[in-house]
Design a protein around this motif. Sequence first.
Motif, PDB file in Angstrom:
ATOM      1  N   GLU A 120       0.839  -1.202   0.000  1.00  0.00           N
ATOM      2  CA  GLU A 120       0.000   0.000   0.000  1.00  0.00           C
ATOM      3  C   GLU A 120       0.871   1.249   0.000  1.00  0.00           C
ATOM      4  OE1 GLU A 120      -3.568   1.971  -0.356  1.00  0.00           O
ATOM      5  OE2 GLU A 120      -3.203  -0.195  -0.412  1.00  0.00           O
ATOM      6  N   VAL A 121       1.938   1.220   0.783  1.00  0.00           N
ATOM      7  CA  VAL A 121       2.877   2.342   0.800  1.00  0.00           C
ATOM      8  C   VAL A 121       3.543   2.489  -0.568  1.00  0.00           C
ATOM      9  CG1 VAL A 121       5.047   3.190   1.759  1.00  0.00           C
ATOM     10  CG2 VAL A 121       3.307   2.240   3.269  1.00  0.00           C
ATOM     11  N   LEU A 122       3.976   1.380  -1.131  1.00  0.00           N
ATOM     12  CA  LEU A 122       4.635   1.423  -2.441  1.00  0.00           C
ATOM     13  C   LEU A 122       3.704   1.983  -3.514  1.00  0.00           C
ATOM     14  CD1 LEU A 122       6.466  -2.021  -2.318  1.00  0.00           C
ATOM     15  CD2 LEU A 122       7.503   0.240  -2.046  1.00  0.00           C
ATOM     16  N   LYS A 123       2.444   1.635  -3.422  1.00  0.00           N
ATOM     17  CA  LYS A 123       1.453   2.171  -4.361  1.00  0.00           C
ATOM     18  C   LYS A 123       1.286   3.671  -4.161  1.00  0.00           C
ATOM     19  CE  LYS A 123      -3.450   1.772  -5.638  1.00  0.00           C
ATOM     20  NZ  LYS A 123      -4.738   1.067  -5.330  1.00  0.00           N
TER      21      LYS A 123
ATOM     22  N   SER B 217      12.451   5.312   6.913  1.00  0.00           N
ATOM     23  CA  SER B 217      11.603   5.534   8.076  1.00  0.00           C
ATOM     24  C   SER B 217      10.597   6.644   7.780  1.00  0.00           C
ATOM     25  CB  SER B 217      12.448   5.930   9.288  1.00  0.00           C
ATOM     26  OG  SER B 217      13.271   4.878   9.714  1.00  0.00           O
ATOM     27  N   GLY B 218       9.356   6.439   8.198  1.00  0.00           N
ATOM     28  CA  GLY B 218       8.319   7.457   8.010  1.00  0.00           C
ATOM     29  C   GLY B 218       7.626   7.396   6.674  1.00  0.00           C
ATOM     30  N   MET B 219       8.019   6.452   5.816  1.00  0.00           N
ATOM     31  CA  MET B 219       7.461   6.384   4.468  1.00  0.00           C
ATOM     32  C   MET B 219       5.974   6.046   4.473  1.00  0.00           C
ATOM     33  SD  MET B 219       9.033   6.726   1.378  1.00  0.00           S
ATOM     34  CE  MET B 219       7.774   7.992   1.201  1.00  0.00           C
ATOM     35  N   GLY B 220       5.512   5.392   5.542  1.00  0.00           N
ATOM     36  CA  GLY B 220       4.096   5.036   5.616  1.00  0.00           C
ATOM     37  C   GLY B 220       3.240   6.093   6.259  1.00  0.00           C
TER      38      GLY B 220
END
Length: 288
Positions: free
Chosen positions: A136-139, A170-173
């Motif tokens: 989901e984050v990658l999308k 870190s924090g990407m989500g």
Amino acid sequence: MRYEGIVYRPPSEARSLIIQLTIGCARNTCTFCTMYKEKNFRIRKLEDVVRDLKESRNTYSYVRRIFLADGDALIVKTPDLLYILSEIRRLFPECERVTSYGAPADVLLKTPEELLQLRKAGLEMVYIGAESGDNEVLKNIRKGVTAEETVEACLKLKKAGIKVSMMLISGMGSRVRSKEHALASAKITSLIKPEYVSFLTLRVYPGTPLYDQVKNGEFQRMSPMELLDELKLFLKNVDSEGSVFRSNHASNYVDLGGDLNRDIPRMLAQIEEAQSDHDFKPDFMRGL
């Protein structure tokens, strides 16, 4: 040397000779990234690359490491890569290591035989910007790859004897998917068991789609305390015995370094101490 535009390299390649095999990034869609935006992607002519190698040989008496820039060296056709690697070996017999960035999609397009050929020709390690293990984050960040594809690509490299240095952020989500980001990143690290794994901390740059998302409230940045909680969750769930772990980039609030899994207790204690004392490095993202 005829470098074009800003040249980027991993921190561990600070003393390496940098040779531009490609210009820019073939995809360049990530919402957080400012790298290569001023460049139109192209693969350089081989004769120009060799000219740079020869010029460097005439300039430097000793070259220990060479990094092939820019962002997509592995997109180059294998015969051309093999030719450049052979020229490196001919011109720099003392060179101990050749490395490059690599996109999972480019790795997956190479056959196992091609990767074996590249390793035998001198390609020792590939840097993979995984960013997150959460699909989901990658999308959301428009990475253009799934976690499963990243795992497949990294395992394919390792099977060919090419080392993997994997980067996570870190924090990407954001606050919304911090837990999922940490756990999924621990999962893919455990599956891959890269030789090196590093955590940078998300920085938000003006002019990027992510900057606009932060400004309008779509993306919730995390505090230093929250980011360290996220990193603790990663360390408590990762199982990657022997991987060298680093979180000591200029963007990180606390410098960490050790070997997984042996040094996890020490690093967790270091995070706890920093949180207790509020002993963080300066906030490189203030001003947003």
